[in-house]
Every structure is written in structure tokens, then in C-alpha cells.
Scaffold this motif. Structure first.
Motif, PDB file in Angstrom:
ATOM      1  N   ALA A   1       0.767  -1.269   0.018  1.00  0.00           N
ATOM      2  CA  ALA A   1       0.044  -0.001   0.078  1.00  0.00           C
ATOM      3  C   ALA A   1       0.782   1.371  -0.006  1.00  0.00           C
ATOM      4  O   ALA A   1       0.543   2.151  -0.710  1.00  0.00           O
ATOM      5  CB  ALA A   1      -0.700   0.015   1.252  1.00  0.00           C
ATOM      6  N   LEU A   2       1.828   1.036   0.679  1.00  0.00           N
ATOM      7  CA  LEU A   2       2.742   2.466   0.955  1.00  0.00           C
ATOM      8  C   LEU A   2       3.221   2.923  -0.351  1.00  0.00           C
ATOM      9  O   LEU A   2       3.340   4.290  -0.777  1.00  0.00           O
ATOM     10  CB  LEU A   2       3.800   2.220   1.921  1.00  0.00           C
ATOM     11  N   MET A   3       3.722   1.918  -1.338  1.00  0.00           N
ATOM     12  CA  MET A   3       4.259   2.382  -2.575  1.00  0.00           C
ATOM     13  C   MET A   3       3.325   3.137  -3.533  1.00  0.00           C
ATOM     14  O   MET A   3       3.723   3.734  -4.376  1.00  0.00           O
ATOM     15  CB  MET A   3       4.869   1.096  -3.208  1.00  0.00           C
ATOM     16  N   ILE A   4       2.254   2.929  -3.161  1.00  0.00           N
ATOM     17  CA  ILE A   4       1.006   3.832  -4.147  1.00  0.00           C
ATOM     18  C   ILE A   4       1.560   5.243  -4.360  1.00  0.00           C
ATOM     19  O   ILE A   4       1.323   5.952  -5.304  1.00  0.00           O
ATOM     20  CB  ILE A   4      -0.222   3.436  -3.947  1.00  0.00           C
ATOM     21  N   ASN A   5       1.874   5.742  -3.198  1.00  0.00           N
ATOM     22  CA  ASN A   5       2.064   7.157  -3.182  1.00  0.00           C
ATOM     23  C   ASN A   5       3.180   7.478  -4.207  1.00  0.00           C
ATOM     24  O   ASN A   5       3.097   8.589  -4.967  1.00  0.00           O
ATOM     25  CB  ASN A   5       2.870   7.438  -1.873  1.00  0.00           C
ATOM     26  N   LEU A   6       4.153   6.715  -4.369  1.00  0.00           N
ATOM     27  CA  LEU A   6       5.384   6.789  -5.238  1.00  0.00           C
ATOM     28  C   LEU A   6       4.580   6.676  -6.539  1.00  0.00           C
ATOM     29  O   LEU A   6       5.181   7.351  -7.960  1.00  0.00           O
ATOM     30  CB  LEU A   6       6.520   6.001  -4.886  1.00  0.00           C
ATOM     31  N   ALA A   7       3.920   5.760  -6.758  1.00  0.00           N
ATOM     32  CA  ALA A   7       3.559   4.977  -8.011  1.00  0.00           C
ATOM     33  C   ALA A   7       2.437   6.219  -8.733  1.00  0.00           C
ATOM     34  O   ALA A   7       2.387   6.421 -10.032  1.00  0.00           O
ATOM     35  CB  ALA A   7       2.936   3.701  -8.191  1.00  0.00           C
ATOM     36  N   LEU A   8       1.670   6.801  -7.679  1.00  0.00           N
ATOM     37  CA  LEU A   8       0.864   7.822  -8.421  1.00  0.00           C
ATOM     38  C   LEU A   8       1.317   8.688  -9.043  1.00  0.00           C
ATOM     39  O   LEU A   8       1.214   9.410 -10.037  1.00  0.00           O
ATOM     40  CB  LEU A   8      -0.058   8.308  -7.189  1.00  0.00           C
ATOM     41  N   VAL A   9       2.572   9.386  -8.268  1.00  0.00           N
ATOM     42  CA  VAL A   9       3.408  10.414  -8.912  1.00  0.00           C
ATOM     43  C   VAL A   9       3.969  10.036 -10.305  1.00  0.00           C
ATOM     44  O   VAL A   9       3.885  10.748 -11.326  1.00  0.00           O
ATOM     45  CB  VAL A   9       4.210  10.954  -7.988  1.00  0.00           C
ATOM     46  N   ARG A  10       4.502   8.829 -10.308  1.00  0.00           N
ATOM     47  CA  ARG A  10       5.230   8.454 -11.716  1.00  0.00           C
ATOM     48  C   ARG A  10       4.160   8.197 -12.605  1.00  0.00           C
ATOM     49  O   ARG A  10       4.464   8.574 -13.928  1.00  0.00           O
ATOM     50  CB  ARG A  10       5.745   6.908 -11.364  1.00  0.00           C
ATOM     51  N   ASP A  11       2.922   7.768 -12.308  1.00  0.00           N
ATOM     52  CA  ASP A  11       1.988   7.444 -13.458  1.00  0.00           C
ATOM     53  C   ASP A  11       1.190   8.621 -13.843  1.00  0.00           C
ATOM     54  O   ASP A  11       0.977   8.493 -15.175  1.00  0.00           O
ATOM     55  CB  ASP A  11       0.983   6.315 -12.906  1.00  0.00           C
ATOM     56  N   VAL A  12       0.979   9.527 -12.943  1.00  0.00           N
ATOM     57  CA  VAL A  12       0.395  10.794 -13.413  1.00  0.00           C
ATOM     58  C   VAL A  12       1.289  11.152 -14.317  1.00  0.00           C
ATOM     59  O   VAL A  12       1.015  11.976 -15.457  1.00  0.00           O
ATOM     60  CB  VAL A  12       0.100  11.606 -12.227  1.00  0.00           C
ATOM     61  N   GLU A  13       2.577  11.415 -13.901  1.00  0.00           N
ATOM     62  CA  GLU A  13       3.806  12.047 -15.042  1.00  0.00           C
ATOM     63  C   GLU A  13       3.613  11.280 -16.454  1.00  0.00           C
ATOM     64  O   GLU A  13       3.856  12.170 -17.144  1.00  0.00           O
ATOM     65  CB  GLU A  13       5.176  12.031 -14.213  1.00  0.00           C
ATOM     66  N   ALA A  14       3.654  10.049 -16.397  1.00  0.00           N
ATOM     67  CA  ALA A  14       3.371   9.352 -17.602  1.00  0.00           C
ATOM     68  C   ALA A  14       2.332   9.343 -18.191  1.00  0.00           C
ATOM     69  O   ALA A  14       2.399   8.881 -19.504  1.00  0.00           O
ATOM     70  CB  ALA A  14       4.269   7.834 -17.298  1.00  0.00           C
ATOM     71  N   GLY A  15       1.157   9.837 -17.710  1.00  0.00           N
ATOM     72  CA  GLY A  15       0.005   9.549 -18.395  1.00  0.00           C
ATOM     73  C   GLY A  15      -0.607   8.352 -18.403  1.00  0.00           C
ATOM     74  O   GLY A  15      -1.385   7.776 -19.240  1.00  0.00           O
ATOM     75  N   LYS A  16      -0.136   7.478 -17.517  1.00  0.00           N
ATOM     76  CA  LYS A  16      -0.554   5.886 -17.515  1.00  0.00           C
ATOM     77  C   LYS A  16      -1.858   5.892 -16.563  1.00  0.00           C
ATOM     78  O   LYS A  16      -2.169   6.588 -15.732  1.00  0.00           O
ATOM     79  CB  LYS A  16       0.671   5.150 -16.932  1.00  0.00           C
ATOM     80  N   PRO A  17      -2.569   4.566 -16.654  1.00  0.00           N
ATOM     81  CA  PRO A  17      -3.946   4.272 -15.941  1.00  0.00           C
ATOM     82  C   PRO A  17      -3.403   4.275 -14.554  1.00  0.00           C
ATOM     83  O   PRO A  17      -2.558   3.645 -14.033  1.00  0.00           O
ATOM     84  CB  PRO A  17      -4.157   3.186 -16.531  1.00  0.00           C
ATOM     85  N   LEU A  18      -4.241   4.757 -13.536  1.00  0.00           N
ATOM     86  CA  LEU A  18      -4.086   4.642 -12.171  1.00  0.00           C
ATOM     87  C   LEU A  18      -4.783   3.548 -11.669  1.00  0.00           C
ATOM     88  O   LEU A  18      -5.497   3.794 -10.692  1.00  0.00           O
ATOM     89  CB  LEU A  18      -4.379   6.238 -11.539  1.00  0.00           C
ATOM     90  N   LYS A  19      -4.376   2.401 -12.141  1.00  0.00           N
ATOM     91  CA  LYS A  19      -5.009   0.999 -11.472  1.00  0.00           C
ATOM     92  C   LYS A  19      -3.998   0.307 -11.011  1.00  0.00           C
ATOM     93  O   LYS A  19      -2.867   0.149 -11.637  1.00  0.00           O
ATOM     94  CB  LYS A  19      -5.806   0.456 -12.505  1.00  0.00           C
ATOM     95  N   TYR A  20      -4.135  -0.328  -9.873  1.00  0.00           N
ATOM     96  CA  TYR A  20      -3.211  -1.004  -9.126  1.00  0.00           C
ATOM     97  C   TYR A  20      -3.703  -2.227  -8.338  1.00  0.00           C
ATOM     98  O   TYR A  20      -4.784  -1.991  -7.829  1.00  0.00           O
ATOM     99  CB  TYR A  20      -2.397  -0.099  -8.001  1.00  0.00           C
TER     100      TYR A  20
END
Length: 235
Positions: A142-161
Motif C-alpha cells: 500500500a505505501l508504494m502507491i504514493n510513489l506510483a501515483l506521482v510516476r503514473d500521473v507524470e507518464a499519463g498511465k492508468p492509475l489502476k493497481y
């Protein structure tokens, strides 16, 4: 963004889910480079002011140690994850989740054994969540989602995990809810607002360009604010 000491007030290991909530499809954006940081937060926890801090530091062998700590006079929370980059993806290796509210304590540990392909939990884990869970490529805690949200918003990727955390599997999905101007350390910043709704729980994260973690993370339950983290500085 996943940030339960109790079912009401403990942040969901995310986002979270800063939540909670959670939080990942782990296709890594090539332009997103992981770098160490320390982010201080002004926090509201259990209706009281608290101090919050997130840190990311190298842990050797292409691994990283990521932590979230929140504390005030009534309670303290500490979530820590070691993860690695593998095949262009991030995957958890181990994690811990401890909390204290007055005299009530909780302490949990997780081990993600990718060679065997299972995750296991120990400590104060509910019996129905103590069995090993089979891992899949792209799973995160769960904690890693903080980092992944930033990464995926920047890349325009789906925010599904696919979140594998606390002895369970949850599909997490964040929706972009437009942009808002927020205050970061006294300066106005334009932020992308992301929302995850899970029954009576909601996690909202605000992502600012160039900031390695969400500038704000709000966790709500039954329509009431439970934890609110606002960045004051990032080094």
C-alpha cells in the motif's frame, strides 16, 4: 497515493492508499527517476495536529527504503517498505506497519518472497489474513502507491493497481478529478487531484509536477476527515 490503528483512524496502507487507498500496475515510466528525498508534512490525525515525514533512501543492491511516520501526543504511526526495481517494475521485498494509540499497540511485518512467489505476514495480523498470498508481477504494497501515483500521473498511465497488503488483495483505482491550486510551504502550486473511493472510505491525493510524493493526502471515512497530510517542505 496505500497511508488502521482503529478501523476509523488508522491510515490505510495504500494509497496510502496517504492512503489510504493507497495504492500498482507497475509499468515503469522511463522518464521517472527514483531519487532520495525527505518530505515533511503538517498532519491532522485523530482530530489533532501532528507531525508527518516521508523519506526515501537507498537500501543497496538496487533497493530502496521508503517510510512514513506520523505522531502526536495521542498516537504514532510508522510504515516502512523496502522495494526494488526489477525488470522495469517496482516490487516490495519487506514491510512493517506499527501503531500506538494511548496504550493500544499494533505491529505487523510482511515478507514478499518473489523466488517462491508468495507474500507472508506476521505479528498482529487477523487470523483470516495470515495465510500466504500468491504474488503476480506488478503487485505492490500500500505505501508504494504514493510513489506510483506521482510516476503514473507524470507518464499519463492508468492509475489502476493490485495492492497486496495486510494479508489481502485489493484492486485500487484512482480517477483524475481535475486540477486545483493548493498551498505548498506557503507557495501556490497547481496540482492534479486524484480520488479513490472504497465503500465508506475515500483517499484523495494532490500531485504537483516535480514533487516526488503527493503534496497532500487526505483520507476520509463515513464522510469525515481521518488523516490529512500537507507537504511543508521537500529536500
Amino acid at each position: 497515493m496505500s497511508i488502521n490503528t482503529t478501523n476509523t483512524f488508522r491510515p490505510r496502507r495504500w494509497l496510502t492508499g496517504l492512503a489510504a487507498s493507497a495504492v500498482l500496475v507497475a509499468a515503469s515510466a522511463p522518464a521517472f527517476a527514483i531519487e532520495p528525498f525527505t518530505a515533511d508534512y503538517q498532519a491532522t490525525y485523530m482530530g489533532m495536529q501532528a507531525n508527518g515525514r516521508m523519506t526515501l533512501s537507498p537500501a543497496g543492491a538496487n533497493r530502496w527504503r521508503y517510510s512514513l511516520d506520523i505522531s502526536n501526543s495521542l498516537a504514532s504511526l510508522s510504515q516502512k517498505t523496502v522495494f526494488e526495481e526489477h525488470g522495469g517494475k517496482w516490487r516490495p521485498i519487506s514491510s512493517s506497519d506499527s501503531s500506538k494509540v494511548l496504550v493500544k499497540k499494533s505491529d505487523k511485518q510482511a515478507e514478499y518472497d518473489w523466488a517462491e512467489g508468495v507474500a507472508r505476514w506476521s505479528g498482529d495480523v487477523k487470523e483470516e489474513r495470515s495465510a500466504p498470498i500468491k504474488l503476480q508481477p506488478g503487485d505492490m504494497d500500500a505505501l508504494m502507491i504514493n510513489l506510483a501515483l506521482v510516476r503514473d500521473v507524470e507518464a499519463g498511465k492508468p492509475l489502476k493497481y493490485r495492492m497486496v497488503d495486510d494479508g489481502r488483495i485489493k484492486q485500487m483505482s484512482y480517477k483524475v478529478a481535475g486540477t486545483e491550486q493548493i498551498s505548498v510551504g506557503g507557495q501556490k502550486k497547481q496540482a492534479t487531484k486524484l480520488v479513490n473511493t472504497d465503500g465508506d472510505k475515500q483517499t484523495i491525493a494532490w500531485v504537483v509536477d516535480g514533487m516526488p510524493v503527493p503534496a497532500r493526502i487526505l483520507q476520509r471515512k463515513d464522510g469525515k476527515d481521518a488523516i490529512d497530510l500537507k507537504v511543508t517542505s521537500v529536500d
